[in-house]
Scaffold this motif. Structure first.
Motif, PDB file in Angstrom:
ATOM      1  N   SER A  38       0.824  -1.208   0.000  1.00 11.73           N
ATOM      2  CA  SER A  38       0.000   0.000   0.000  1.00 11.73           C
ATOM      3  C   SER A  38       0.855   1.254   0.000  1.00 11.73           C
ATOM      4  O   SER A  38       0.532   2.243  -0.665  1.00 11.73           O
ATOM      5  CB  SER A  38      -0.933  -0.002   1.210  1.00 11.73           C
ATOM      6  OG  SER A  38      -1.826  -1.088   1.167  1.00 11.73           O
ATOM      7  N   ASP A  39       1.961   1.228   0.736  1.00  9.05           N
ATOM      8  CA  ASP A  39       2.837   2.393   0.787  1.00  9.05           C
ATOM      9  C   ASP A  39       3.436   2.688  -0.588  1.00  9.05           C
ATOM     10  O   ASP A  39       3.641   3.854  -0.942  1.00  9.05           O
ATOM     11  CB  ASP A  39       3.949   2.160   1.808  1.00  9.05           C
ATOM     12  CG  ASP A  39       4.847   3.380   1.961  1.00  9.05           C
ATOM     13  OD1 ASP A  39       4.353   4.424   2.434  1.00  9.05           O
ATOM     14  OD2 ASP A  39       6.038   3.296   1.586  1.00  9.05           O
ATOM     15  N   ASP A  42      -0.043   3.767  -2.845  1.00 14.09           N
ATOM     16  CA  ASP A  42      -0.942   4.819  -2.371  1.00 14.09           C
ATOM     17  C   ASP A  42      -0.157   6.125  -2.275  1.00 14.09           C
ATOM     18  O   ASP A  42       0.699   6.292  -1.411  1.00 14.09           O
ATOM     19  CB  ASP A  42      -1.522   4.441  -1.007  1.00 14.09           C
ATOM     20  CG  ASP A  42      -2.577   5.434  -0.528  1.00 14.09           C
ATOM     21  OD1 ASP A  42      -2.815   6.439  -1.232  1.00 14.09           O
ATOM     22  OD2 ASP A  42      -3.161   5.207   0.550  1.00 14.09           O
ATOM     23  N   ASP A  44      -1.141   8.921  -1.316  1.00 12.33           N
ATOM     24  CA  ASP A  44      -1.589   9.762  -0.206  1.00 12.33           C
ATOM     25  C   ASP A  44      -1.318   9.126   1.145  1.00 12.33           C
ATOM     26  O   ASP A  44      -2.000   9.417   2.132  1.00 12.33           O
ATOM     27  CB  ASP A  44      -3.089  10.054  -0.340  1.00 12.33           C
ATOM     28  CG  ASP A  44      -3.368  11.040  -1.459  1.00 12.33           C
ATOM     29  OD1 ASP A  44      -2.472  11.832  -1.781  1.00 12.33           O
ATOM     30  OD2 ASP A  44      -4.472  11.002  -2.032  1.00 12.33           O
ATOM     31  N   SER A  45      -0.311   8.270   1.213  1.00 16.94           N
ATOM     32  CA  SER A  45       0.098   7.695   2.493  1.00 16.94           C
ATOM     33  C   SER A  45       1.611   7.848   2.642  1.00 16.94           C
ATOM     34  O   SER A  45       2.328   7.976   1.656  1.00 16.94           O
ATOM     35  CB  SER A  45      -0.273   6.206   2.572  1.00 16.94           C
ATOM     36  OG  SER A  45       0.514   5.434   1.671  1.00 16.94           O
ATOM     37  N   GLY A  46       2.077   7.830   3.887  1.00 15.70           N
ATOM     38  CA  GLY A  46       3.510   7.976   4.124  1.00 15.70           C
ATOM     39  C   GLY A  46       3.971   9.399   3.865  1.00 15.70           C
ATOM     40  O   GLY A  46       3.312  10.374   4.259  1.00 15.70           O
ATOM     41  N   VAL A  48       3.699  11.937   1.886  1.00 16.15           N
ATOM     42  CA  VAL A  48       2.796  12.352   0.815  1.00 16.15           C
ATOM     43  C   VAL A  48       3.416  13.443  -0.050  1.00 16.15           C
ATOM     44  O   VAL A  48       3.332  13.408  -1.284  1.00 16.15           O
ATOM     45  CB  VAL A  48       1.460  12.838   1.409  1.00 16.15           C
ATOM     46  CG1 VAL A  48       0.547  13.364   0.313  1.00 16.15           C
ATOM     47  CG2 VAL A  48       0.784  11.709   2.168  1.00 16.15           C
ATOM     48  N   ARG A 102     -11.187  -0.679  -0.069  1.00 15.53           N
ATOM     49  CA  ARG A 102     -10.918   0.692   0.395  1.00 15.53           C
ATOM     50  C   ARG A 102     -11.371   1.664  -0.684  1.00 15.53           C
ATOM     51  O   ARG A 102     -10.586   2.060  -1.556  1.00 15.53           O
ATOM     52  CB  ARG A 102      -9.433   0.861   0.698  1.00 15.53           C
ATOM     53  CG  ARG A 102      -8.928  -0.011   1.846  1.00 15.53           C
ATOM     54  CD  ARG A 102      -7.418  -0.084   1.867  1.00 15.53           C
ATOM     55  NE  ARG A 102      -6.813   1.223   2.067  1.00 15.53           N
ATOM     56  CZ  ARG A 102      -5.507   1.453   1.916  1.00 15.53           C
ATOM     57  NH1 ARG A 102      -4.685   0.466   1.573  1.00 15.53           N
ATOM     58  NH2 ARG A 102      -5.012   2.662   2.110  1.00 15.53           N
ATOM     59  N   LEU A 105      -9.246   4.819  -1.345  1.00 16.69           N
ATOM     60  CA  LEU A 105      -8.015   4.611  -2.098  1.00 16.69           C
ATOM     61  C   LEU A 105      -8.330   4.498  -3.588  1.00 16.69           C
ATOM     62  O   LEU A 105      -7.606   5.055  -4.423  1.00 16.69           O
ATOM     63  CB  LEU A 105      -7.299   3.349  -1.614  1.00 16.69           C
ATOM     64  CG  LEU A 105      -6.054   2.922  -2.414  1.00 16.69           C
ATOM     65  CD1 LEU A 105      -5.025   4.042  -2.465  1.00 16.69           C
ATOM     66  CD2 LEU A 105      -5.447   1.656  -1.808  1.00 16.69           C
TER      67      LEU A 105
END
Length: 356
Positions: A38-39, A42, A44-46, A48, A102, A105
């Motif tokens: 996912s990192d 995605d 918009d995670s970690g 960003v 999700r 996402l």
């Protein structure tokens, strides 16, 4: 009275879960965890800010490079744009979002794809408007090869999507990702869409957009299948169960991608059938043309090709040709819609060098 303590969360173990069946394709010891996958996908995670800046910078640069390669008919330049193009990240992110249920996402990833599409198309359109002459650009191989996609393009996109998804699910296959980026054509078709729109050829632009759309749909379907079988859906369920979060339904997402597949597959099958029939008809017309000039001394049929819905017949002959109406009547009998036959007569004959 002592307070009860909850047991620590048990890490997801794909070896012990019955839903994991990819076996040697994604070995458990090489499988990335859901958090790591996912990192990577995605935006918009970690971190960003870093992810977004890298995505937009690489997308703009790949769009400029792709458009330049299309205009100059440079395959090497277009390949360079494919390597650095980052659009596959949010597209595969849609697959992760579907598998793990999700919807946010999925929505975020889809918004990156749509805005990226508009940006690259705008770059191509502006470039075409600046060019003094776009007629030659529309006839080069970078454009013609992307405006009439067929079934084989869809098959190649699916194969590439499966390869890319497996490579991302495994820790030991990162080296193959540049090759996968070259195999899947995302930014170049958008550049062709923009160039064709700027040149006033919306029908050609629609063909290139169909190629992009089919690649996106193939990537989403392939990644959904791979990530689901690799156990990411079950891992997400376990995480939600531990957090006591209700599991959203995925049926609607599956329905949407099924409909999208049908929408892109129908015209691509049509293109393949049309191209096959066009090739057969061109061969028949060539045979008919050779019979038409059989009594003309020194006449040879150089080429028979399609130009839109018309047939271009190139004939070389030292003398006059027979009445073109006779050839037209024969073609009308062969082809249902009776295309116009345009005969290009080159006066002269081929002279073969005598063997020593």
């Amino acid at each position: 009275m002592t307070a009860a303590t909850s047991a620590p969360a048990t890490p997801y173990d794909p070896k012990k879960k019955p839903g994991y069946r990819l076996g040697s394709l994604v070995p458990p010891e090489q499988r990335r965890g859901l958090a790591e996958l996912s990192d990577r996908l995605d935006l918009d995670s970690g971190d960003v800010r870093a992810k977004r800046s890298a995505f937009w910078a690489m997308l703009i640069l790949s769009g400029v490079i792709a458009t330049a390669g299309i205009v100059t008919d440079s395959t090497a330049t277009v390949i360079g744009a494919m390597i650095i193009a980052p659009l596959s990240t949010p597209i595969l992110g849609i697959g992760v979002g579907i598998v793990t249920a999700r919807p946010r996402l999925v929505g975020r990833s889809l918004s990156y794809v749509v805005v990226g599409l508009l940006l690259v198309v705008a770059l191509g359109t502006v470039t075409a408007l600046i060019l003094p002459n776009t007629a030659s650009v529309l006839q080069n191989s970078q454009v013609t090869g992307r405006t009439s996609p067929g079934v084989m393009d869809l098959i190649a996109a699916f194969a590439t999507g499966f390869a890319g998804s497996i490579a991302l699910a495994r820790k030991d296959l990162g080296d193959v990702l540049p090759g996968i980026a070259i195999a899947i054509s995302l930014v170049p078709p958008l550049g062709v869409v923009g160039v064709c729109l700027g040149a006033g050829e919306p029908s050609l632009a629609a063909g290139a957009l169909l190629l992009f759309g089919s690649n996106v749909v193939a990537l989403v379907i392939a990644s959904t299948v791979v990530f689901f079988i690799a156990g990411y859906g079950r891992e997400a369920v376990q995480v939600r169960r531990e957090l006591e979060v209700e599991r959203p339904r995925r049926r609607r997402a599956f329905t949407v991608i099924a409909v999208a597949f049908v929408i892109v597959a129908i015209p691509m099958v049509g293109n393949t059938v049309t191209a096959t029939l066009a090739s057969v008809w061109a061969g028949q017309v060539r045979t008919a043309t050779e019979e038409w000039v059989a009594d003309t001394p020194g006449a040879t049929v150089e080429n028979v090709s399609w130009q839109s819905r018309d047939l271009m017949v190139e004939v070389r002959s030292p003398g006059a040709l027979p009445d073109v109406d006779d050839l037209q009547d024969t073609v009308d009998e062969l082809i249902p819609w009776s295309p116009e036959v345009v005969v290009l007569h080159t006066v002269g004959e081929r002279v073969e060098r005598a063997s020593e």
